[in-house]
Design a protein around this motif. Structure first.
Motif, PDB file in Angstrom:
ATOM      1  N   THR A  48      -0.548   6.677   0.100  1.00 26.03           N
ATOM      2  CA  THR A  48       0.313   7.737  -0.422  1.00 26.03           C
ATOM      3  C   THR A  48       1.622   7.120  -0.879  1.00 26.03           C
ATOM      4  O   THR A  48       2.416   6.637  -0.074  1.00 26.03           O
ATOM      5  CB  THR A  48       0.581   8.814   0.645  1.00 26.03           C
ATOM      6  OG1 THR A  48      -0.668   9.339   1.091  1.00 26.03           O
ATOM      7  CG2 THR A  48       1.430   9.941   0.076  1.00 26.03           C
ATOM      8  N   SER A  49       1.839   7.142  -2.190  1.00 22.58           N
ATOM      9  CA  SER A  49       2.975   6.427  -2.768  1.00 22.58           C
ATOM     10  C   SER A  49       4.289   7.193  -2.646  1.00 22.58           C
ATOM     11  O   SER A  49       5.345   6.609  -2.417  1.00 22.58           O
ATOM     12  CB  SER A  49       2.692   6.101  -4.242  1.00 22.58           C
ATOM     13  OG  SER A  49       2.430   7.296  -4.963  1.00 22.58           O
ATOM     14  N   ASP A  50       4.236   8.516  -2.813  1.00 21.16           N
ATOM     15  CA  ASP A  50       5.464   9.309  -2.805  1.00 21.16           C
ATOM     16  C   ASP A  50       5.739   9.821  -1.398  1.00 21.16           C
ATOM     17  O   ASP A  50       5.364  10.927  -1.037  1.00 21.16           O
ATOM     18  CB  ASP A  50       5.335  10.479  -3.789  1.00 21.16           C
ATOM     19  CG  ASP A  50       6.656  11.233  -3.945  1.00 21.16           C
ATOM     20  OD1 ASP A  50       7.661  10.801  -3.345  1.00 21.16           O
ATOM     21  OD2 ASP A  50       6.676  12.250  -4.662  1.00 21.16           O
ATOM     22  N   ALA A  52       8.492  10.765  -0.107  1.00 20.83           N
ATOM     23  CA  ALA A  52       9.462  11.856  -0.066  1.00 20.83           C
ATOM     24  C   ALA A  52       8.803  13.219  -0.187  1.00 20.83           C
ATOM     25  O   ALA A  52       9.289  14.211   0.349  1.00 20.83           O
ATOM     26  CB  ALA A  52      10.501  11.671  -1.169  1.00 20.83           C
ATOM     27  N   ASP A  53       7.668  13.270  -0.894  1.00 18.45           N
ATOM     28  CA  ASP A  53       7.010  14.552  -1.148  1.00 18.45           C
ATOM     29  C   ASP A  53       5.674  14.672  -0.426  1.00 18.45           C
ATOM     30  O   ASP A  53       4.952  15.649  -0.604  1.00 18.45           O
ATOM     31  CB  ASP A  53       6.790  14.726  -2.659  1.00 18.45           C
ATOM     32  CG  ASP A  53       6.483  16.167  -3.036  1.00 18.45           C
ATOM     33  OD1 ASP A  53       7.161  17.067  -2.507  1.00 18.45           O
ATOM     34  OD2 ASP A  53       5.565  16.390  -3.844  1.00 18.45           O
ATOM     35  N   GLN A  87       6.007   8.062   5.631  1.00 15.30           N
ATOM     36  CA  GLN A  87       6.037   9.515   5.482  1.00 15.30           C
ATOM     37  C   GLN A  87       6.785  10.173   6.638  1.00 15.30           C
ATOM     38  O   GLN A  87       7.620  11.060   6.428  1.00 15.30           O
ATOM     39  CB  GLN A  87       4.609  10.058   5.400  1.00 15.30           C
ATOM     40  CG  GLN A  87       3.826   9.592   4.175  1.00 15.30           C
ATOM     41  CD  GLN A  87       3.163   8.230   4.358  1.00 15.30           C
ATOM     42  OE1 GLN A  87       3.337   7.569   5.396  1.00 15.30           O
ATOM     43  NE2 GLN A  87       2.407   7.806   3.366  1.00 15.30           N
ATOM     44  N   THR A  90      10.562   9.256   6.442  1.00  9.68           N
ATOM     45  CA  THR A  90      11.256   9.974   5.371  1.00  9.68           C
ATOM     46  C   THR A  90      11.505  11.417   5.758  1.00  9.68           C
ATOM     47  O   THR A  90      12.586  11.969   5.515  1.00  9.68           O
ATOM     48  CB  THR A  90      10.440   9.914   4.064  1.00  9.68           C
ATOM     49  OG1 THR A  90      10.257   8.544   3.684  1.00  9.68           O
ATOM     50  CG2 THR A  90      11.163  10.651   2.943  1.00  9.68           C
TER      51      THR A  90
END
Length: 318
Positions: A48-50, A52-53, A87, A90
């Protein structure tokens, strides 16, 4: 939920404060209790690259053993995912809000208790003995807890309530309030009228998309007008939410004339769950829908959305 959060807090203390390796067999055992598919979890964390989301509100990760209610999902996932994952870090650093991320707050409480236990054990015993105590505690949880899975079929046409999620919810609430009610008040939290009214609303919708839309649009903003935080403030704030619901109900009933008022059904049974607020709110909603359906073609879903809209407007103006 409580057991998984305690296990996650225990894992974090083992790795962060007691020097246990991330690939230790005990850590792996905890992960197998938290996740149905540990490999899928590890793959998701890496790929999972993002970050923040990744844990946005309402996120469902199918490899988890437990999927909590909508507003608790992101905080719960951030609590049980490995603390070294981007994750979880963040979420903790940028998204965490103690006013409504209750699973994260609960895990922090368990972590604090475990740290106190480690500190007390280390003061009188060697660090190795402190680790042994936490490991024994973990294994007692892992070996002493059974999780029960049972299917809920909502697509067949049975009329006994077993396909109606609202009826199922009420029956479980009655069971928790009677047959398996803890003896000490400090060991449980009573499901009050606001909890039951929320599920009365959500039970009006036949599909998840409509439930989610109603929850995000109307109920979640209402709850966040009266957030629940810690034990010192929660009673007052929960009461304020019930006060809004009670005032709204009185406001709507006051619009009825004397004859209409007598048409609202009166419950003859004792209000075991949700108190008189839930009983009276449900009776009013039933009457209001039937009264409306005699003059319009309103569906139960449309009526629930309209009540939700009016309730939120009333709360914002109150």
């Amino acid at each position: 939920t409580t057991v998984t959060l305690i296990l996650a807090a225990t894992r974090d203390e083992l790795v962060n404060n007691l020097g246990v390796q991330r690939d230790d067999p005990l850590v792996a055992s905890i992960h197998r209790m938290l996740f149905l598919d540990v490999e899928a979890m590890q793959e998701w964390v890496v790929q999972t690259s993002d970050a923040a989301d990744a844990l946005r509100e309402g996120t469902v990760l199918e490899f988890c053993r437990l999927i909590p209610s909508y507003c608790d999902r992101s905080a719960y996932l951030a609590s049980i995912l490995p603390p070294w994952s981007r994750q979880a870090q963040t979420f903790r650093d940028t998204h965490y809000n103690p006013k409504w991320h209750r699973p994260f707050l609960a895990k922090a409480y368990f972590s604090q208790k475990l740290q106190s236990l480690i500190h007390e054990s280390s003061s009188s015993l060697s660090p190795n003995n402190a680790q042994s105590i936490i490991e024994r505690f973990s294994r007692n949880l892992l070996d002493g807890i059974d999780m029960l899975y049972f299917p809920i079929a909502t697509l067949d046409q049975s009329n006994d309530g077993t396909t109606d999620t609202q009826v199922i919810y009420e029956r479980l609430a009655i069971r928790d309030a009677t047959w398996c009610k803890p003896r000490r008040v400090s060991e449980y939290h009573v499901m009050d009228g606001s909890d039951m009214i929320r599920n009365l609303f959500l039970g009006s919708f036949s599909n998840t998309h409509e439930q989610t839309d109603f929850y995000e649009t109307y109920w979640l903003p209402l709850e966040r007008l009266h957030p629940r935080t810690d034990d010192t403030t929660s009673c007052k704030e929960e009461e304020s939410l019930k006060d809004v619901l009670s005032a709204f109900l009185m406001h709507e009933v006051s619009k009825l004339d004397e004859k209409q008022n007598t048409l609202i059904p009166t419950a003859i049974s004792t209000a075991v769950i949700g108190g008189s607020l839930y009983r009276d709110f449900e009776a009013w909603m039933t009457y209001d829908y039937h009264h409306l359906s005699t003059t319009t073609k309103a569906t139960p879903e449309a009526h629930t959305r309209d009540v939700g809209r009016k309730l939120l407007e009333f709360a914002r103006c109150d």
